[in-house]
Design a protein around this motif. Structure first.
Motif, PDB file in Angstrom:
ATOM      1  N   GLN B 101     -30.387  33.927  12.380  1.00  0.00           N
ATOM      2  CA  GLN B 101     -31.348  32.879  12.056  1.00  0.00           C
ATOM      3  C   GLN B 101     -32.116  32.445  13.299  1.00  0.00           C
ATOM      4  O   GLN B 101     -33.335  32.314  13.277  1.00  0.00           O
ATOM      5  N   PHE B 102     -31.391  32.251  14.381  1.00  0.00           N
ATOM      6  CA  PHE B 102     -32.064  31.793  15.598  1.00  0.00           C
ATOM      7  C   PHE B 102     -33.033  32.853  16.129  1.00  0.00           C
ATOM      8  O   PHE B 102     -34.170  32.527  16.497  1.00  0.00           O
ATOM      9  N   LEU B 103     -32.596  34.111  16.178  1.00  0.00           N
ATOM     10  CA  LEU B 103     -33.473  35.175  16.707  1.00  0.00           C
ATOM     11  C   LEU B 103     -34.758  35.238  15.873  1.00  0.00           C
ATOM     12  O   LEU B 103     -35.859  35.405  16.402  1.00  0.00           O
ATOM     13  N   PHE B 104     -34.613  35.063  14.564  1.00  0.00           N
ATOM     14  CA  PHE B 104     -35.778  35.073  13.681  1.00  0.00           C
ATOM     15  C   PHE B 104     -36.610  33.795  13.821  1.00  0.00           C
ATOM     16  O   PHE B 104     -37.833  33.847  13.942  1.00  0.00           O
ATOM     17  N   ASP B 105     -35.932  32.653  13.814  1.00  0.00           N
ATOM     18  CA  ASP B 105     -36.648  31.367  13.924  1.00  0.00           C
ATOM     19  C   ASP B 105     -37.497  31.317  15.202  1.00  0.00           C
ATOM     20  O   ASP B 105     -38.620  30.806  15.189  1.00  0.00           O
ATOM     21  N   ALA B 106     -36.926  31.820  16.287  1.00  0.00           N
ATOM     22  CA  ALA B 106     -37.644  31.779  17.569  1.00  0.00           C
ATOM     23  C   ALA B 106     -38.938  32.581  17.438  1.00  0.00           C
ATOM     24  O   ALA B 106     -40.009  32.150  17.879  1.00  0.00           O
ATOM     25  N   PHE B 107     -38.847  33.742  16.820  1.00  0.00           N
ATOM     26  CA  PHE B 107     -40.040  34.577  16.615  1.00  0.00           C
ATOM     27  C   PHE B 107     -41.023  33.883  15.669  1.00  0.00           C
ATOM     28  O   PHE B 107     -42.228  33.784  15.932  1.00  0.00           O
ATOM     29  N   GLN B 108     -40.487  33.377  14.570  1.00  0.00           N
ATOM     30  CA  GLN B 108     -41.365  32.812  13.553  1.00  0.00           C
ATOM     31  C   GLN B 108     -42.083  31.573  14.065  1.00  0.00           C
ATOM     32  O   GLN B 108     -43.260  31.358  13.754  1.00  0.00           O
ATOM     33  N   SER B 109     -41.407  30.781  14.869  1.00  0.00           N
ATOM     34  CA  SER B 109     -42.073  29.570  15.365  1.00  0.00           C
ATOM     35  C   SER B 109     -43.242  29.955  16.274  1.00  0.00           C
ATOM     36  O   SER B 109     -44.298  29.313  16.236  1.00  0.00           O
ATOM     37  N   VAL B 134     -40.194  25.155  10.228  1.00  0.00           N
ATOM     38  CA  VAL B 134     -39.653  26.149  11.158  1.00  0.00           C
ATOM     39  C   VAL B 134     -39.291  25.510  12.502  1.00  0.00           C
ATOM     40  O   VAL B 134     -38.315  25.896  13.138  1.00  0.00           O
ATOM     41  N   ALA B 135     -40.036  24.486  12.894  1.00  0.00           N
ATOM     42  CA  ALA B 135     -39.689  23.768  14.133  1.00  0.00           C
ATOM     43  C   ALA B 135     -38.283  23.178  13.994  1.00  0.00           C
ATOM     44  O   ALA B 135     -37.470  23.211  14.919  1.00  0.00           O
ATOM     45  N   TYR B 136     -38.004  22.665  12.806  1.00  0.00           N
ATOM     46  CA  TYR B 136     -36.674  22.116  12.551  1.00  0.00           C
ATOM     47  C   TYR B 136     -35.617  23.234  12.513  1.00  0.00           C
ATOM     48  O   TYR B 136     -34.532  23.090  13.092  1.00  0.00           O
ATOM     49  N   HIS B 137     -35.952  24.349  11.875  1.00  0.00           N
ATOM     50  CA  HIS B 137     -34.982  25.453  11.792  1.00  0.00           C
ATOM     51  C   HIS B 137     -34.597  25.934  13.189  1.00  0.00           C
ATOM     52  O   HIS B 137     -33.420  26.176  13.477  1.00  0.00           O
ATOM     53  N   VAL B 138     -35.580  26.117  14.053  1.00  0.00           N
ATOM     54  CA  VAL B 138     -35.284  26.701  15.359  1.00  0.00           C
ATOM     55  C   VAL B 138     -34.461  25.721  16.192  1.00  0.00           C
ATOM     56  O   VAL B 138     -33.543  26.122  16.917  1.00  0.00           O
ATOM     57  N   GLU B 139     -34.735  24.443  16.008  1.00  0.00           N
ATOM     58  CA  GLU B 139     -33.963  23.453  16.750  1.00  0.00           C
ATOM     59  C   GLU B 139     -32.496  23.491  16.307  1.00  0.00           C
ATOM     60  O   GLU B 139     -31.569  23.465  17.111  1.00  0.00           O
ATOM     61  N   ARG B 140     -32.323  23.587  14.987  1.00  0.00           N
ATOM     62  CA  ARG B 140     -30.968  23.575  14.436  1.00  0.00           C
ATOM     63  C   ARG B 140     -30.211  24.859  14.757  1.00  0.00           C
ATOM     64  O   ARG B 140     -29.064  24.825  15.175  1.00  0.00           O
ATOM     65  N   SER B 141     -30.865  26.005  14.570  1.00  0.00           N
ATOM     66  CA  SER B 141     -30.137  27.254  14.822  1.00  0.00           C
ATOM     67  C   SER B 141     -29.849  27.387  16.316  1.00  0.00           C
ATOM     68  O   SER B 141     -28.770  27.838  16.707  1.00  0.00           O
ATOM     69  N   ALA B 142     -30.792  26.967  17.172  1.00  0.00           N
ATOM     70  CA  ALA B 142     -30.541  27.016  18.620  1.00  0.00           C
ATOM     71  C   ALA B 142     -29.351  26.124  18.957  1.00  0.00           C
ATOM     72  O   ALA B 142     -28.453  26.519  19.705  1.00  0.00           O
ATOM     73  N   GLY B 143     -29.322  24.935  18.387  1.00  0.00           N
ATOM     74  CA  GLY B 143     -28.226  24.004  18.657  1.00  0.00           C
ATOM     75  C   GLY B 143     -26.881  24.586  18.258  1.00  0.00           C
ATOM     76  O   GLY B 143     -25.887  24.437  18.974  1.00  0.00           O
ATOM     77  N   THR B 144     -26.839  25.266  17.128  1.00  0.00           N
ATOM     78  CA  THR B 144     -25.576  25.844  16.670  1.00  0.00           C
ATOM     79  C   THR B 144     -25.168  27.031  17.548  1.00  0.00           C
ATOM     80  O   THR B 144     -23.985  27.196  17.858  1.00  0.00           O
TER      81      THR B 144
END
Ligand SMILES: [Fe+2]
Ligand SMILES: [Fe+2]
Ligand SMILES: [Fe+2]
Lengths: 333, 252
Positions: B101-109, B134-144
């Protein structure tokens, strides 16, 4: 109803003479319609009964994700998939509020979950039935959420404040679930022959289990009197079941589906429907662990909990490291 | 390749990636390590479905053959899907799901950030709607990822394994081809290769906080964006498309 056959703690309703001064004052507050709050004095049996009831309700919301989650990856349109995801997400949220309400009584969420996994607590019998075709997702919303609302609407007036407030929040979402379920049923019942057959099949399988949600008949319901005196139960099982049948029959007629109970019939004199009881032997068998899905449901929940242990531990360890780091930073400044 | 042909392919790449990732994430429903994660995963899957609806609806419009978002999602076969291979990888454990999720979120953002300025207003509008989620997703997946990477020795080991396992699927996000060339020229979309430096910087920072090592081997699996998938996609579609395939033409 998600809390069935909740065993009431204690030895039965006490007369005012048998009560201590504290108990008498407590009962007077309840009779006056006051809410009991977490810091207020309460009898141990009231607390114990509420923990069972709210805990069972919370567990039901969580286990209830499984039969519906079963169809998320197979939902037939993007829109239906989104609605179902949102619904299952709500149910997890309901579980969360209810565990929080239960925690105000001095038991932690982890303890409650461990009791469930050890077979010391129950969840609603309905979630031990499978969802076998897509119309089941409609029927669950229509009948299961419908039955849950029937029970939960009255519980908005329950005597324990945190529980009553959780119910108010939950009821709003449950009625949305019921409408969505009925909308699926309409599409299916008014759809092609295969869809109609799915709708009828779902109704055939879920009708009696939905009636079981209200618990055994009043004549066999040993725990009700004390719980009603404490106002943690407002209506009897049979009252709610009757109300549910009366509400549901016209909806079923509109869908053009046939009730699997051949004896269901409008009774002009009582102003309600006559209907057959579900098979109570089956009900007790399900409660004892012999429903079609008990083993699968519990296995799934236990696996999720055990597989998740390293995650919970990891996140906790990280939070702890951060706390130490921050404290060191503050100390250095 | 015409502008619309290229745009159609590009929109499928976006919409199929969110669709298939949503499918994978939704497989967690009811099985997450804590209730908060059940809620968060369902929420992510839900956001991704919403984005899918926008991208695929526009794809159908651009294609001009009257196909709806549902037609595209439910009535194409594997070779017509254009999602990244990364998103069809099996979930594995929770750590691997969040790493993917994070690898994808980072790209998508980063991609959505550029698409906000797309010369095609319809694309820019969707990017605008999706970018907050997506800003929220990347923050959350990065945090996890940070929490689990820098958690216990066991969680660290699992997260490093997840990163090592998924890293060969990262490069495909940045491959540019003839589709991109057309869209770069008309200012609809950025060159994916141009996002790599920012992605490396963002992912580098997060992995540092997570005490995880980024694999040195730069081998890249490719094919998803042009329709050559892994064996997994066929099973995903078999599940996802079952009802539409078994009961053609029914309304749901
Ligand atoms: Fe609920
Ligand atoms: Fe429910
Ligand atoms: Fe519900």
């Amino acid at each position: 109803m998600y809390a069935q056959m909740v065993k009431t703690a204690g030895t039965g309703v006490k007369t005012p003479d048998e009560m201590s001064d504290q108990e008498r004052a407590f009962q007077a507050r309840i009779d006056a319609g006051e809410k009991i709050e977490p810091r207020d004095w309460m009898p141990d049996d009231y607390r114990a009964t509420l923990i069972r009831q709210i805990g069972q309700h919370a567990h039901s919301e969580i286990v209830g994700q499984l039969p519906e989650g079963n169809w998320i990856t197979r939902a037939p349109t993007l829109e239906r998939k989104a609605i179902l995801l949102a619904k299952v997400q709500d149910e997890a949220g309901h579980g969360l509020y209810l565990y929080s309400a239960c925690e105000t009584l001095g038991v932690s969420r982890d303890e409650l979950i461990e009791m469930l996994h050890a077979g010391k607590m129950k969840y609603s019998s309905i979630f031990n039935y499978p969802t076998l075709n897509w119309a089941d997702i409609g029927a669950v919303g229509w009948l299961v959420d419908g039955a849950a609302i029937m029970n939960q609407v009255q519980l908005q007036k329950t005597s324990y404040g945190p529980y009553a407030r959780a119910m108010v929040r939950i009821c709003k979402e449950e009625s949305f679930h019921q409408r969505q379920g009925y909308s699926i049923m309409m599409k299916m019942a008014f759809g092609n022959a295969a869809q109609k057959a799915m709708a009828q099949d779902a109704l055939n399988r879920l009708w009696f289990p939905s009636l079981m949600m209200f618990g055994p008949p009043d004549k066999d319901s040993v725990h009700s009197t004390q719980s009603m005196a404490w106002r943690i139960k407002i209506n009897t099982n049979d009252e709610l079941r009757q109300r549910f049948v009366d509400q549901t029959m016209p909806q079923m007629k509109y869908l053009g589906l046939t009730c699997p109970d051949a004896n269901v019939k409008w009774n002009e004199d009582k102003g309600g429907y006559d209907y057959s009881d579900p098979d109570w032997d089956e009900f007790f068998a399900v409660l004892r662990g012999n429903g079609p899905c008990n083993k699968d449901r519990m296995a799934a929940r236990v696996k999720a909990w055990e597989d998740g242990e390293w995650v919970r531990d990891g996140l906790m360890a990280h939070a702890h490291k951060n706390k130490i780091k921050n404290a060191a930073q503050v100390a250095a400044e | 390749m015409t502008r619309d042909q290229a745009l159609f392919q590009f929109l499928l790449r976006l919409g199929d990636s969110t669709l298939i990732l949503s499918h994978r994430v939704s497989e967690w429903c009811g099985h997450a390590p804590v209730i908060e994660e059940d809620i968060a995963l369902a929420n992510t899957a839900l956001d991704l479905i919403g984005q899918t609806q926008f991208w695929l609806e526009l794809a159908g419009e651009v294609e001009g053959k009257g196909r709806s978002a549902d037609d595209l999602a439910y009535l194409r076969d594997v070779w017509d899907f254009r999602n990244l291979l990364l998103v069809e990888r099996p979930n594995g454990d929770f750590g691997k799901t969040l790493m993917r999720q994070f690898l994808f979120d980072a790209f998508q953002s980063l991609m959505l950030g550029k698409l906000l300025k797309s010369s095609d207003k319809r694309v820019a509008d969707i990017a605008e709607k999706a970018s907050k989620e997506v800003a929220y997703h990347v923050e959350r997946s990065a945090g996890t990822v940070v929490g689990l990477g820098d958690g216990t020795p066991q969680s660290h080991t699992r997260m490093q394994a997840a990163l090592d396992d998924l890293y060969p699927y990262v490069g495909e996000m940045f491959v540019s081809d003839a589709v991109d060339a057309v869209l770069i020229k008309v200012g609809i979309a950025p060159d994916p290769a141009s996002l790599r430096a920012d992605w490396d910087a963002l992912v580098g920072r997060v992995m540092q906080d997570a005490t995880l090592d980024i694999p040195k081997d730069a081998f890249t699996h490719k094919g998803g964006k042009t329709g050559t998938h892994t064996e997994h996609l066929g099973y995903i579609l078999a599940d996802m498309q079952f009802l539409q395939r078994a009961y053609p033409g029914a309304e749901w």
